[in-house]
Design a protein around this motif. Structure first.
Motif, short mmCIF file in Angstrom:
data_model
loop_
_atom_site.label_atom_id
_atom_site.label_comp_id
_atom_site.label_asym_id
_atom_site.label_seq_id
_atom_site.Cartn_x
_atom_site.Cartn_y
_atom_site.Cartn_z
N ALA A 2 0.83 -1.20 0.00
CA ALA A 2 0.00 0.00 0.00
C ALA A 2 0.87 1.25 0.00
O ALA A 2 1.98 1.26 0.53
N VAL A 3 0.34 2.31 -0.63
CA VAL A 3 1.05 3.58 -0.68
C VAL A 3 0.12 4.72 -0.29
O VAL A 3 -1.10 4.66 -0.53
N LEU A 4 0.71 5.75 0.30
CA LEU A 4 0.01 7.00 0.57
C LEU A 4 0.43 7.97 -0.53
O LEU A 4 1.62 8.10 -0.82
N VAL A 5 -0.54 8.61 -1.15
CA VAL A 5 -0.28 9.57 -2.22
C VAL A 5 -0.74 10.93 -1.72
O VAL A 5 -1.92 11.13 -1.43
N HIS A 6 0.21 11.86 -1.61
CA HIS A 6 -0.06 13.21 -1.10
C HIS A 6 0.15 14.18 -2.26
O HIS A 6 1.28 14.36 -2.72
N ILE A 51 -5.22 13.54 -0.37
CA ILE A 51 -4.46 12.45 0.24
C ILE A 51 -5.23 11.17 0.00
O ILE A 51 -6.38 11.03 0.39
N ASP A 52 -4.58 10.24 -0.69
CA ASP A 52 -5.17 8.95 -1.02
C ASP A 52 -4.34 7.83 -0.43
O ASP A 52 -3.13 7.97 -0.26
N VAL A 53 -4.98 6.70 -0.20
CA VAL A 53 -4.28 5.46 0.08
C VAL A 53 -4.70 4.47 -1.01
O VAL A 53 -5.89 4.30 -1.27
N VAL A 85 4.51 7.53 -0.81
CA VAL A 85 5.26 6.90 0.28
C VAL A 85 4.68 5.51 0.52
O VAL A 85 3.46 5.35 0.63
N GLU A 86 5.56 4.51 0.62
CA GLU A 86 5.09 3.18 0.97
C GLU A 86 4.61 3.18 2.42
O GLU A 86 5.24 3.77 3.29
N ILE A 87 3.52 2.48 2.65
CA ILE A 87 2.95 2.42 3.99
C ILE A 87 3.46 1.17 4.70
O ILE A 87 3.37 0.06 4.17
N TYR A 88 3.97 1.37 5.89
CA TYR A 88 4.47 0.25 6.68
C TYR A 88 3.32 -0.50 7.34
O TYR A 88 3.29 -1.73 7.33
N ASN A 89 2.37 0.23 7.93
CA ASN A 89 1.28 -0.40 8.65
C ASN A 89 0.00 0.35 8.32
O ASN A 89 -0.08 1.56 8.54
N LEU A 90 -0.98 -0.34 7.82
CA LEU A 90 -2.27 0.27 7.51
C LEU A 90 -3.34 -0.47 8.29
O LEU A 90 -3.52 -1.68 8.15
N TRP A 91 -4.05 0.26 9.11
CA TRP A 91 -5.12 -0.31 9.91
C TRP A 91 -6.38 0.49 9.65
O TRP A 91 -6.39 1.70 9.85
N VAL A 92 -7.41 -0.16 9.18
CA VAL A 92 -8.68 0.48 8.93
C VAL A 92 -9.70 -0.16 9.88
O VAL A 92 -10.04 -1.34 9.74
N PRO A 93 -10.16 0.61 10.89
CA PRO A 93 -11.10 0.02 11.84
C PRO A 93 -12.41 -0.32 11.15
O PRO A 93 -12.80 0.35 10.18
N PRO A 94 -13.09 -1.34 11.63
CA PRO A 94 -14.37 -1.71 11.02
C PRO A 94 -15.41 -0.63 11.28
O PRO A 94 -15.35 0.08 12.27
N ASN A 95 -16.34 -0.52 10.36
CA ASN A 95 -17.45 0.42 10.54
C ASN A 95 -18.40 -0.12 11.60
O ASN A 95 -18.74 -1.29 11.60
N PRO A 96 -18.86 0.76 12.50
CA PRO A 96 -19.83 0.30 13.50
C PRO A 96 -21.15 -0.05 12.81
O PRO A 96 -21.52 0.57 11.81
N VAL A 97 -21.83 -1.01 13.33
CA VAL A 97 -23.11 -1.44 12.73
C VAL A 97 -24.25 -0.61 13.24
O VAL A 97 -24.32 -0.11 14.29
#
Length: 97
Positions: A2-6, A51-53, A85-97
């Motif tokens: 994954a990459v971050l694009v700024h 800013i994109d991922v 920039v290459e992303i070292y750690n990407l964490w996307v929390p789950p959407n609440p129901v």
């Protein structure tokens, strides 16, 4: 990986951004292949910031070359500066129901 694009663009504003965005992503429920997240905001002191991922640099490059740049050129939009920039750690929390 994954990459971050700024991306920053002097001479860009909300109206120009929105016009381009509506053309390149006409249906937000169907994002471009590989796009994980997208955020856009006014720059400081002027211009616009995006800013994109993306899942990979290749996914971003394909979208950039095949869709974004040709469409931006149709509008005569000013250029933008981009850092990837290459992303070292990407964490996307789950959407609440």
């Amino acid at each position: 990986m994954a990459v971050l694009v700024h991306s920053t663009g002097a001479g860009w504003n909300r109206e120009l951004y929105q016009t381009l965005h509506d053309r390149v992503v006409p249906d937000p429920t169907k994002p471009p292949a590989g796009l994980i997240s997208h955020a856009a905001m006014p720059g400081n002191p002027d211009g616009w910031v995006v800013i994109d991922v993306w899942e990979s640099k290749e996914d971003y490059q394909r979208f950039l070359e095949d869709v974004l740049i040709p469409t931006a050129q149709e509008f005569g939009a000013p250029p933008f500066d981009t850092k990837i920039v290459e992303i070292y750690n990407l964490w996307v929390p789950p959407n609440p129901v």
